[in-house]
Design a protein around this motif. Structure first.
Motif, short mmCIF file in Angstrom:
data_model
loop_
_atom_site.label_atom_id
_atom_site.label_comp_id
_atom_site.label_asym_id
_atom_site.label_seq_id
_atom_site.Cartn_x
_atom_site.Cartn_y
_atom_site.Cartn_z
N UNK A 75 31.71 44.01 9.59
CA UNK A 75 30.74 43.40 10.64
C UNK A 75 30.57 42.10 10.47
N UNK A 76 30.95 40.91 9.60
CA UNK A 76 31.27 39.88 9.43
C UNK A 76 32.36 39.15 9.90
N UNK A 77 33.82 40.05 9.64
CA UNK A 77 34.95 40.06 9.74
C UNK A 77 34.52 39.66 12.21
N UNK A 78 33.93 41.29 12.38
CA UNK A 78 33.56 41.24 13.37
C UNK A 78 33.62 40.49 14.41
N UNK A 79 31.84 39.85 14.10
CA UNK A 79 30.96 38.29 14.45
C UNK A 79 31.90 37.22 14.20
N UNK A 80 32.38 37.03 13.50
CA UNK A 80 33.07 35.87 12.87
C UNK A 80 33.93 35.63 13.67
N UNK A 161 39.95 45.97 19.23
CA UNK A 161 41.01 45.41 18.56
C UNK A 161 40.63 44.16 19.96
N UNK A 162 39.90 44.29 21.16
CA UNK A 162 40.14 43.61 23.17
C UNK A 162 38.15 43.15 22.37
N UNK A 163 37.22 43.63 21.20
CA UNK A 163 36.29 43.85 21.62
C UNK A 163 35.73 41.90 21.55
N UNK A 164 35.58 41.78 20.51
CA UNK A 164 35.82 39.88 20.12
C UNK A 164 35.92 39.60 21.53
N UNK A 165 37.53 39.85 22.81
CA UNK A 165 37.31 38.41 23.44
C UNK A 165 36.47 39.25 24.86
N UNK A 166 35.99 40.47 24.31
CA UNK A 166 35.04 40.93 26.09
C UNK A 166 33.69 40.42 25.74
N UNK A 232 25.15 33.96 18.10
CA UNK A 232 26.45 34.68 18.00
C UNK A 232 26.32 35.70 16.89
N UNK A 233 25.49 34.71 16.23
CA UNK A 233 24.95 35.17 14.43
C UNK A 233 24.33 36.32 14.53
N UNK A 234 23.80 36.71 15.53
CA UNK A 234 22.94 37.24 15.77
C UNK A 234 22.98 38.80 16.74
N UNK A 239 27.67 45.22 21.46
CA UNK A 239 28.32 46.09 20.82
C UNK A 239 27.37 47.26 20.82
N UNK A 240 26.12 47.00 20.77
CA UNK A 240 25.10 48.99 20.67
C UNK A 240 24.82 49.11 22.38
N UNK A 241 25.29 48.56 23.21
CA UNK A 241 25.66 49.51 24.31
C UNK A 241 26.65 50.16 24.95
N UNK A 242 27.51 49.43 24.43
CA UNK A 242 29.24 50.02 24.21
C UNK A 242 29.06 51.14 23.50
#
Length: 303
Positions: A75-80, A161-166, A232-234, A239-242
């Motif tokens: 999750x830290x990797x995703x958020x960063x 793989x596209x979620x950080x960009x989205x 952004x860190x919060x 992601x919850x809605x997706x």
């Protein structure tokens, strides 16, 4: 200030001196009630083991538990990854657009500021649902463009793989407009004689923007980055809605750090663990904010 000295000050001046405090007081009360007190309460709760009928002091056990959670690393990797895309986009996009608008003031500039600001008027859950509609190639008005890019179904766009960009695109359009208005306001406060002197010295528009305007509004840009990083860190709503709309097929229930904190509190009823993880999020945000503040001399007053 003694009563004798106050007697020599006109009443109108005394009212003027107290006026700023009267305006700030409601904000301070709200800050204490909904900011400082919840933080202190969460900090205290993080040292207690909660659950069942009894609560007991647990020291640092909650912190060791959440730091050892197998879900936290991913999750830290995703958020960063998301922040690494969003913050540069904010820094470059907001400052660039604000400088362009300031370079060509007039009716078009005013109209564009309104256009940039409008997406931010639709925020939170509604904005995410709107973006999910916009990213569905079969029903989106941008469907032809999405299909040209190789996306034929919504799940193609919302692949893991596209979620950080989205999420970065969603956040940029939701927040950039407001910051463009703020930065544009800071640019308009630059004395006109400073800009005129630079033009007389032979500054081009690019030099005027990068060497005169940008340094003079850099503190506003730093302030934007501090608040953007904290927000952004919060990350939670997107992601919850997706996760809900795709029934967990794309984004898991622990994609972001805040989702893990939510699961501790409302799935496991472990409010101590949730408070510990939330306190760690606050600590990271404070460290980054302080680093930016002191690194950029944010509070230095030019004399």
């Amino acid at each position: 200030m003694t009563n004798e000295r106050l007697s020599h000050i006109p009443r109108s001046r005394r009212r003027t001196e107290w006026a700023p405090y009267a305006f700030v007081l409601p904000y301070l009360l709200l800050l204490l009630a909904f900011g400082v007190f919840p933080i202190l309460y969460a900090l205290g709760l993080s040292f207690f083991e909660t659950g069942g009928q009894a609560n007991h002091f647990a020291g640092l056990a909650n912190y060791r538990k959440v730091l050892g959670d197998y879900r936290l690393g991913q999750s830290v990797l995703n958020v960063m990854s998301y922040i690494g895309l969003w913050l540069p986009a904010m820094a470059l996009g907001v400052t660039g657009l604000a400088l362009l608008l300031h370079a060509r003031p007039g009716r078009l500039s005013s109209a564009l500021r309104l256009v940039y600001y409008l997406p931010g008027a639709v925020s939170g859950t509604a904005a995410v649902l709107l973006w999910l509609f916009m990213l569905e190639p079969q029903i989106s008005p941008f469907g032809p463009l999405l299909r040209v890019l190789g996306f034929t179904q919504g799940y193609d766009v919302l692949a893991a793989r596209n979620l950080p960009v989205v999420f970065a695109v969603m956040a940029f359009f939701a927040s950039a407009g407001g910051w463009i208005v703020v930065l544009y306001g800071a640019l308009t406060s630059i004395p006109g004689e400073v800009l005129e002197a630079a033009r007389i010295d032979g500054c081009t528009d690019m030099q005027l923007a990068t060497r005169i305007k940008l340094p003079m509004v850099s503190k506003n840009a730093v302030f934007m980055l501090v608040l953007s990083f904290a927000a952004g860190f919060q990350l939670f709503v997107e992601p919850a809605l997706v996760n809900k709309t795709t029934l967990g097929a794309v984004a898991s229930g622990d994609w972001a750090i805040n989702q893990i904190a939510y699961s501790y509190a409302f799935t496991r009823l472990d409010f101590g663990g949730s408070s510990a993880l939330s306190t760690l999020l606050l600590l990271v945000g404070l460290i980054v904010a302080l680093w930016l503040v002191f690194r950029t001399d944010f509070y230095r007053v030019d004399t």
